[in-house]
Enzyme design. Structure first.
Site, PDB file in Angstrom:
ATOM      1  N   GLY A 194       0.756  -1.242   0.000  1.00  0.00           N
ATOM      2  CA  GLY A 194       0.000   0.000   0.000  1.00  0.00           C
ATOM      3  C   GLY A 194       0.789   1.295   0.000  1.00  0.00           C
ATOM      4  O   GLY A 194       0.214   2.367  -0.191  1.00  0.00           O
TER       5      GLY A 194
ATOM      6  N   GLU B  60       3.971  -6.638   1.942  1.00  0.00           N
ATOM      7  CA  GLU B  60       3.550  -7.020   0.593  1.00  0.00           C
ATOM      8  C   GLU B  60       3.523  -5.815  -0.352  1.00  0.00           C
ATOM      9  O   GLU B  60       2.500  -5.527  -0.973  1.00  0.00           O
ATOM     10  CB  GLU B  60       2.132  -7.623   0.632  1.00  0.00           C
ATOM     11  CG  GLU B  60       1.969  -8.832   1.509  1.00  0.00           C
ATOM     12  CD  GLU B  60       0.490  -9.236   1.684  1.00  0.00           C
ATOM     13  OE1 GLU B  60      -0.408  -8.503   1.211  1.00  0.00           O
ATOM     14  OE2 GLU B  60       0.247 -10.274   2.295  1.00  0.00           O
ATOM     15  N   PRO B  61       4.623  -5.099  -0.492  1.00  0.00           N
ATOM     16  CA  PRO B  61       4.576  -3.931  -1.380  1.00  0.00           C
ATOM     17  C   PRO B  61       4.480  -4.347  -2.845  1.00  0.00           C
ATOM     18  O   PRO B  61       5.114  -5.325  -3.258  1.00  0.00           O
ATOM     19  CB  PRO B  61       5.911  -3.232  -1.111  1.00  0.00           C
ATOM     20  CG  PRO B  61       6.831  -4.322  -0.672  1.00  0.00           C
ATOM     21  CD  PRO B  61       5.974  -5.315   0.067  1.00  0.00           C
ATOM     22  N   GLY B  62       3.678  -3.622  -3.587  1.00  0.00           N
ATOM     23  CA  GLY B  62       3.587  -3.861  -5.023  1.00  0.00           C
ATOM     24  C   GLY B  62       4.050  -2.615  -5.755  1.00  0.00           C
ATOM     25  O   GLY B  62       5.193  -2.484  -6.189  1.00  0.00           O
TER      26      GLY B  62
ATOM     27  N   TYR C 270      -9.413   4.933 -13.178  1.00  0.00           N
ATOM     28  CA  TYR C 270      -9.376   5.662 -11.901  1.00  0.00           C
ATOM     29  C   TYR C 270      -9.183   7.157 -12.087  1.00  0.00           C
ATOM     30  O   TYR C 270      -8.934   7.862 -11.120  1.00  0.00           O
ATOM     31  CB  TYR C 270      -8.198   5.186 -11.029  1.00  0.00           C
ATOM     32  CG  TYR C 270      -8.007   3.707 -10.916  1.00  0.00           C
ATOM     33  CD1 TYR C 270      -8.963   2.901 -10.314  1.00  0.00           C
ATOM     34  CD2 TYR C 270      -6.839   3.109 -11.389  1.00  0.00           C
ATOM     35  CE1 TYR C 270      -8.766   1.540 -10.193  1.00  0.00           C
ATOM     36  CE2 TYR C 270      -6.639   1.748 -11.266  1.00  0.00           C
ATOM     37  CZ  TYR C 270      -7.609   0.965 -10.670  1.00  0.00           C
ATOM     38  OH  TYR C 270      -7.400  -0.378 -10.544  1.00  0.00           O
TER      39      TYR C 270
ATOM     40  N   CYS D 138     -12.264   2.693 -29.627  1.00  0.00           N
ATOM     41  CA  CYS D 138     -13.557   3.332 -29.888  1.00  0.00           C
ATOM     42  C   CYS D 138     -14.350   3.541 -28.609  1.00  0.00           C
ATOM     43  O   CYS D 138     -15.381   2.904 -28.382  1.00  0.00           O
ATOM     44  CB  CYS D 138     -14.343   2.479 -30.868  1.00  0.00           C
ATOM     45  SG  CYS D 138     -13.366   2.130 -32.328  1.00  0.00           S
ATOM     46  N   GLU D 139     -13.860   4.382 -27.746  1.00  0.00           N
ATOM     47  CA  GLU D 139     -14.531   4.736 -26.491  1.00  0.00           C
ATOM     48  C   GLU D 139     -14.088   6.148 -26.130  1.00  0.00           C
ATOM     49  O   GLU D 139     -12.889   6.447 -26.198  1.00  0.00           O
ATOM     50  CB  GLU D 139     -14.054   3.849 -25.325  1.00  0.00           C
ATOM     51  CG  GLU D 139     -14.328   2.395 -25.478  1.00  0.00           C
ATOM     52  CD  GLU D 139     -15.274   1.860 -24.402  1.00  0.00           C
ATOM     53  OE1 GLU D 139     -15.814   2.657 -23.616  1.00  0.00           O
ATOM     54  OE2 GLU D 139     -15.452   0.646 -24.398  1.00  0.00           O
TER      55      GLU D 139
ATOM     56  N   TYR E  95       0.635  -1.903 -12.189  1.00  0.00           N
ATOM     57  CA  TYR E  95      -0.735  -1.946 -12.672  1.00  0.00           C
ATOM     58  C   TYR E  95      -0.869  -1.337 -14.075  1.00  0.00           C
ATOM     59  O   TYR E  95      -1.878  -0.737 -14.407  1.00  0.00           O
ATOM     60  CB  TYR E  95      -1.693  -1.269 -11.666  1.00  0.00           C
ATOM     61  CG  TYR E  95      -1.524  -1.810 -10.262  1.00  0.00           C
ATOM     62  CD1 TYR E  95      -1.919  -3.114  -9.958  1.00  0.00           C
ATOM     63  CD2 TYR E  95      -0.903  -1.063  -9.259  1.00  0.00           C
ATOM     64  CE1 TYR E  95      -1.730  -3.641  -8.681  1.00  0.00           C
ATOM     65  CE2 TYR E  95      -0.710  -1.588  -7.976  1.00  0.00           C
ATOM     66  CZ  TYR E  95      -1.126  -2.878  -7.706  1.00  0.00           C
ATOM     67  OH  TYR E  95      -0.935  -3.403  -6.452  1.00  0.00           O
TER      68      TYR E  95
HETATM   69  N1  LLP Z   1      -1.446  -7.074  -0.728  1.00  0.00           N
HETATM   70  C1  LLP Z   1      -2.751  -7.208  -1.042  1.00  0.00           C
HETATM   71  C2  LLP Z   1      -3.550  -8.184  -0.312  1.00  0.00           C
HETATM   72  C3  LLP Z   1      -3.323  -6.414  -2.055  1.00  0.00           C
HETATM   73  O1  LLP Z   1      -4.607  -6.545  -2.349  1.00  0.00           O
HETATM   74  C4  LLP Z   1      -2.512  -5.487  -2.745  1.00  0.00           C
HETATM   75  C5  LLP Z   1      -3.053  -4.656  -3.821  1.00  0.00           C
HETATM   76  C6  LLP Z   1      -1.152  -5.402  -2.400  1.00  0.00           C
HETATM   77  C7  LLP Z   1      -0.657  -6.193  -1.372  1.00  0.00           C
HETATM   78  C8  LLP Z   1      -0.212  -4.454  -3.066  1.00  0.00           C
HETATM   79  O2  LLP Z   1      -0.603  -3.143  -2.877  1.00  0.00           O
HETATM   80  P1  LLP Z   1       0.353  -1.950  -3.350  1.00  0.00           P
HETATM   81  O3  LLP Z   1       1.597  -2.025  -2.518  1.00  0.00           O
HETATM   82  O4  LLP Z   1       0.634  -2.148  -4.799  1.00  0.00           O
HETATM   83  O5  LLP Z   1      -0.436  -0.728  -3.085  1.00  0.00           O
HETATM   84  N2  LLP Z   1      -5.026  -1.418  -9.705  1.00  0.00           N
HETATM   85  C9  LLP Z   1      -4.937  -0.392  -8.695  1.00  0.00           C
HETATM   86  C10 LLP Z   1      -4.311  -0.911  -7.425  1.00  0.00           C
HETATM   87  C11 LLP Z   1      -5.020  -2.114  -6.849  1.00  0.00           C
HETATM   88  C12 LLP Z   1      -4.341  -2.669  -5.625  1.00  0.00           C
HETATM   89  C13 LLP Z   1      -4.887  -4.015  -5.300  1.00  0.00           C
HETATM   90  N3  LLP Z   1      -4.282  -4.671  -4.174  1.00  0.00           N
HETATM   91  C14 LLP Z   1      -4.145   0.774  -9.278  1.00  0.00           C
HETATM   92  O6  LLP Z   1      -3.773   0.726 -10.451  1.00  0.00           O
HETATM   93  O7  LLP Z   1      -3.941   1.774  -8.591  1.00  0.00           O
END
Ligand code: LLP
Length: 414
Positions: A239, A273-275, A316, A342-343, A370
């Protein structure tokens, strides 16, 4: 670290010009910087020196095998949400004992596969999931390691679509029910309680809600201990936000320090769990201007990337910087930067002051997270190529799809 910068009037990825990449690999093309990926992970590892911890990269943010491999090589674990992501992580060299499995809808076959692989932990999100997992594990003669994903009901103050820790969200179990559910889990013979988990949302720019959530989780951990349920790890989810425009993203230090302080005297392993934070600013979408359509009300710049390549702006209303690869000195005018789909919702940016001509290359910034992961084949558009830059070298890490690739999965009626 700035992996994407102007050098001699040309935007570069590390030591390679984007013009060069476009010539070799075509457009649209996702471009990742290996150095930026590594630096982002290192920033976490640096803060966690001497702390019993594991950074589990959230595969959903960018699941390219080469990206996963860069992280696996540096000791990261992975947070997966499907068999597909699990297979990707394994193919990229992940250690099964460093994998956690999140998600509200794990199927029986997904559970079976993850159990056979021997993952670190299932982050269970509901009562029926506990029962199902217990059954599946019994069938295989195994014990499933579990955490409950608890919903601490804190406001992450982020976009409603990506806020996940509030009561009204579909994720996790209600804070008030957690104790009861842990006790239920403890009574199930084929489950082994190993931890607790929470994830409150994405793109958080204020570290305070993380600390607020942690306080609530720690309270719960004490209540569990009083009932004889002792945990081995705490998973604080992902997050942490990044800078897209002029927002101030917290440093990893300012995010982690308050949390580590609260956890100092607890013998709990810390999972994260960073993404987005690991990949977001390490990727660019390289695209070319196809047509300019100046008009009375709006000026449209039609580019060869579209909402199927990058859904975030349409989905978003997300803002991504759009910059010319070879800036021109001429006067800028405001453009609606749109794709060929086409949107009316197919836009990459509104009202962007740019000095551009047809054929110019543009870089859409901060799309490592993402971006490709949420791409689609809408309008039967083959997905973009992906390349990884490593200093002066460029590697193709996913070839551009062909229309034949897309048609190959379909057939006519007999
Ligand atoms: N752990 C869990 C259980 C999650 O559901 C997520 C993201 C993460 C970790 C990683 O979160 P992060 O560190 O990336 O914030 N598609 C959206 C973001 C959706 C996030 C979904 N869950 C966007 O493009 O902003």
């Amino acid at each position: 670290m700035t992996p994407f910068a102007l050098k001699n009037g040309q935007l570069c990825a590390e030591a390679v010009t984007f013009s060069d990449i476009a010539e070799r690999f075509g457009t649209p093309c996702y471009v990742y910087s290996r150095a930026a990926l590594e630096a982002a992970l290192d920033e976490f590892h640096q803060e966690l020196i001497g702390v019993d911890s594991l950074v589990c990269y959230a595969v959903k943010a960018n699941s390219n095998l080469a990206v996963l491999n860069v992280f696996a090589q540096r000791g990261a674990g992975f947070d997966i949400v499907s068999t597909g992501e699990l297979k990707r992580a394994l193919a990229a060299g992940a250690t099964p004992k460093k994998i956690v499995f999140s998600g509200v809808g794990k199927s029986k076959s997904e559970m079976e596969f993850a159990l056979s692989v021997g993952i670190l932990c299932f982050n269970v999100e509901s009562a029926p999931e506990l029962d199902r997992l217990n059954e599946v594990a019994a069938h295989l003669g195994k014990k499933a390691p579990i955490s409950l994903r608890v919903n601490p009901n804190v406001d992450a103050k982020t976009h409603p679509y990506i806020s996940t820790g509030l009561k009204e969200n579909k994720f996790g179990v209600a804070y008030e029910d957690a104790l009861k559910l842990y006790q239920h889990a403890a009574s199930l013979p084929n489950l082994e309680i190993v931890g607790i988990d929470c994830h409150i949302g994405s793109q958080l720019l204020d570290p305070a809600p993380f600390a607020e959530a942690l306080d609530k989780i720690l309270l719960l951990i004490d209540q569990l201990a009083a009932k004889g349920i002792h945990l081995h790890h705490i998973d604080l989810g992902g997050g942490l936000g990044i800078q897209y425009k002029d927002e101030q993203a917290p440093t990893v230090k300012s995010y982690l320090q308050p949390l580590l302080k609260k956890l100092k005297d607890r013998s709990l392993k810390i999972l994260l769990e960073p993404g987005r934070r690991l990949v977001g600013n390490a990727g660019v979408l390289l695209t070319q201007v196809e047509y300019l359509k100046p008009g009375e009300v709006k000026n449209f710049a039609v580019i060869d990337a579209a909402m199927n390549d990058l859904a975030r702006p349409s989905l978003y209303d997300a803002w991504h910087n759009i910059v010319p690869v070879v800036p021109r000195s001429g006067k800028s005018i405001n453009w609606e930067v749109v794709g060929p789909i086409c949107e009316s919702g197919d836009f990459l940016g509104h009202d962007r002051p740019l000095s551009i001509e047809p054929g110019d290359l543009l870089a859409i910034m901060s799309v490592g997270a993402y971006g490709m992961a949420m791409s689609s084949n809408y309008n039967t558009r083959p997905r973009a190529a992906e390349v990884m830059v490593d200093q002066s070298q460029v590697f193709l890490v996913r070839r551009r799809e062909t229309v034949e690739d897309l048609l190959a999965l379909e057939c006519l009626l007999p």
